[in-house]
Design an enzyme around this catalytic site. Structure first.
Site, mmCIF file in Angstrom:
data_model
loop_
_atom_site.group_PDB
_atom_site.id
_atom_site.type_symbol
_atom_site.label_atom_id
_atom_site.label_comp_id
_atom_site.label_asym_id
_atom_site.label_seq_id
_atom_site.Cartn_x
_atom_site.Cartn_y
_atom_site.Cartn_z
ATOM 1 N N ARG A 294 1.351 13.560 14.201
ATOM 2 C CA ARG A 294 1.924 13.293 12.882
ATOM 3 C C ARG A 294 1.982 14.616 12.132
ATOM 4 N NH1 ARG A 294 -0.580 8.046 10.124
ATOM 5 N NH2 ARG A 294 1.531 7.920 9.305
ATOM 6 N N ARG B 138 -7.867 -0.529 5.705
ATOM 7 C CA ARG B 138 -7.095 0.523 5.055
ATOM 8 C C ARG B 138 -5.768 -0.013 4.552
ATOM 9 N NH1 ARG B 138 -5.257 3.790 8.642
ATOM 10 N NH2 ARG B 138 -4.391 5.065 6.982
ATOM 11 N N LYS C 64 0.825 -1.210 0.000
ATOM 12 C CA LYS C 64 0.000 0.000 0.000
ATOM 13 C C LYS C 64 0.860 1.261 0.000
ATOM 14 C CE LYS C 64 -1.484 2.156 3.627
ATOM 15 N NZ LYS C 64 -2.157 2.692 4.830
ATOM 16 N N ASN C 65 1.882 1.293 0.854
ATOM 17 C CA ASN C 65 2.682 2.505 0.995
ATOM 18 C C ASN C 65 3.639 2.727 -0.169
ATOM 19 O OD1 ASN C 65 1.421 3.207 3.363
ATOM 20 N ND2 ASN C 65 2.952 2.232 4.665
ATOM 21 N N ARG D 168 -3.779 10.198 4.974
ATOM 22 C CA ARG D 168 -2.611 11.065 5.078
ATOM 23 C C ARG D 168 -1.932 11.283 3.728
ATOM 24 N NH1 ARG D 168 0.440 13.481 8.714
ATOM 25 N NH2 ARG D 168 2.695 13.652 8.394
ATOM 26 N N ASP E 67 5.555 1.082 11.990
ATOM 27 C CA ASP E 67 4.333 0.349 11.663
ATOM 28 C C ASP E 67 4.305 -1.038 12.297
ATOM 29 O OD1 ASP E 67 3.387 2.403 10.159
ATOM 30 O OD2 ASP E 67 3.485 1.364 8.235
ATOM 31 N N CYS F 5 -4.093 7.106 10.318
ATOM 32 C CA CYS F 5 -4.136 6.506 11.640
ATOM 33 C C CYS F 5 -3.958 7.571 12.719
ATOM 34 C CB CYS F 5 -3.047 5.446 11.787
ATOM 35 S SG CYS F 5 -3.387 3.923 10.904
#
Length: 424
Positions: free
Chosen positions: A130, A405, A30-31, A101, A313, A125
């Site tokens: 953040r 997510r 995902k990232n 984000r 994470d 999250c």
């Protein structure tokens, strides 16, 4: 092309006591996929991304935001084709931008095209403070004008110019934002103390294939701006290393054995070192990764760090592993000091775990019983699933949209390994 959301499930029901065995195939990371989708919209021609986890809520949301802002995006299965199209065709991004984000990258994309955009303050999250100050700092150094409003960020650019930028803290999405913006800036940009983790490296690989000029290594990123980025290429999103570590821990805590095809330890060497120390045996065989959880589990001490260290994470996932270790483990998060909201949920299972400051202490080997818990965030929710797999009785997990997510088809994959889990 707007991606329709599937019927939303509100809870997962997990019954513990099952060993996990068999094969699990990873989805795209995902990232890695999210910044690649944004970067592909720099191109004048369609850039095709394969192995995109299009069932993830964050991916669906980002694609829909970009489409609503005029980008041309076609989605078919796990293939996503993107080009600029008319981006941005509105001055304000849709309100759903506040739910993820990675919507921050729309600032860099708009600035690259010398456009204006108002962006609702981003979410993601809820794991403490953040900040996005590094995004603002970097984009302003490139010549963009940014105004912080009550509930939004406004960016305006009349053409960016390369600059020397130094981050006081390595940030993944901040690094990606500067790379995207500087790809069309005039001159050369050098970013020091960048986060050059694997997802950032693949973003640079994508942009170079599209016609950009990005060098990325050892916490330094150099970008030589171009007048235009053509696009028109194909690339596959890297497999989800975070998913791999999660399933490795699932096999370890259930005393099972699994293998992951078409994956190796290249990007998770420090995670693997800690897994092996804890008694979860991880090794490569051919093109697959094998994990055995049959050995005794040992306590461990872990602290998070920028790549190649263990990513923040993963600390909730390792906390779940510590629940079955014979002794006391400690976990210190050097990035997000408030990423311990999941601790109160693990206590509901009967876990002996406390947190203070940026540290959690776990006394493993306690008898755990099923409970009703809440997914406080993406990884905290995954930790609750892992705890549910080893509990006596049934566990109900609420707020599972947080889990969805970042984990594609997680109930289906766990069920295929022998777990008792379903969505309700």
């Amino acid at each position: 092309m707007i991606i329709e959301s599937a019927e939303r499930k509100n809870q997962y029901i997990v019954t513990g006591g099952k060993k996990l065995n068999g094969e699990v195939k990873l989805s795209g990371a995902k990232n890695a996929a999210l910044p690649m989708i944004v970067a592909a919209c720099l191109g004048e021609e369609y850039t095709t991304l394969r192995n995109v986890p299009t069932n993830l809520n964050d991916v669906k949301t980002l694609v829909n935001i970009l489409v609503e802002l005029g980008a041309d995006i076609i989605v078919k299965g796990d293939v996503v084709a993107c080009k600029r199209g008319g981006f941005p065709n509105h001055l304000r991004a849709p309100e759903k931008s506040s739910s993820i984000r990675y919507s921050l990258l729309l600032l860099g994309l708009a600035a690259a095209f010398s456009e204006r955009l108002s962006l609702p303050l981003p979410g993601g999250c809820k794991i403490g403070d953040r900040k996005y100050d590094l995004h603002i700092h970097g984009l302003e150094k490139l010549g963009a004008r940014i105004e912080e409003e009550t509930a939004s960020l406004f960016i305006e650019s009349n053409g960016l110019k390369g600059s020397n930028i130094e981050f006081y803290l390595p940030t993944t999405s901040g690094t990606e934002n500067i790379i995207i913006a500087a790809a069309l800036a005039e001159g050369r940009t050098t970013l020091l103390n960048a986060n050059t983790r694997p997802e950032v490296m693949q973003l640079a690989e994508l942009l170079n294939a599209m016609g950009a000029d990005v060098s990325c290594k050892n916490r330094i990123v150099d970008i030589c701006g171009k007048n235009q980025i053509k696009g028109g290429i194909e690339i596959s999103v890297m497999p989800g290393w975070d998913e791999a570590v999660t399933y490795a821990v699932a096999a370890g805590i259930t005393n099972g054995e699994i293998y992951i095809p078409d994956f190796n330890t290249k990007y998770i060497k420090e995670d693997v070192r800690h897994l092996n120390m804890a008694g979860v045996r991880v090794f490569e065989w051919g093109s697959s990764l094998y994990i055995s959880g049959k050995s005794k589990k040992n306590p461990f001490d872990l602290f998070t760090a920028p790549y190649p260290g263990i990513n923040s994470d993963m600390q909730p996932i390792f906390a779940a592993l510590a629940l079955v270790a014979d002794g006391t483990s400690s976990i210190a998060d050097l990035r997000f000091t408030d990423r311990f909201q999941y601790v109160s949920e693990l206590k509901k299972f009967g876990a002996d775990i406390v947190s203070f400051g940026n540290t959690a202490i776990i006394n493993g080997g306690q008898h755990l019983k099923g409970s009703h818990v809440n997914a406080t965030d993406l990884r905290g929710g995954a930790a609750c699933i892992l705890a549910g797999l080893i509990c006596e009785g049934q566990t109900t997990i609420s707020n599972v949209e947080q889990i969805e997510r970042g984990y594609e088809n997680i109930t289906t994959k766990l069920t295929s390994l022998g777990a008792s889990i379903y969505a309700l």
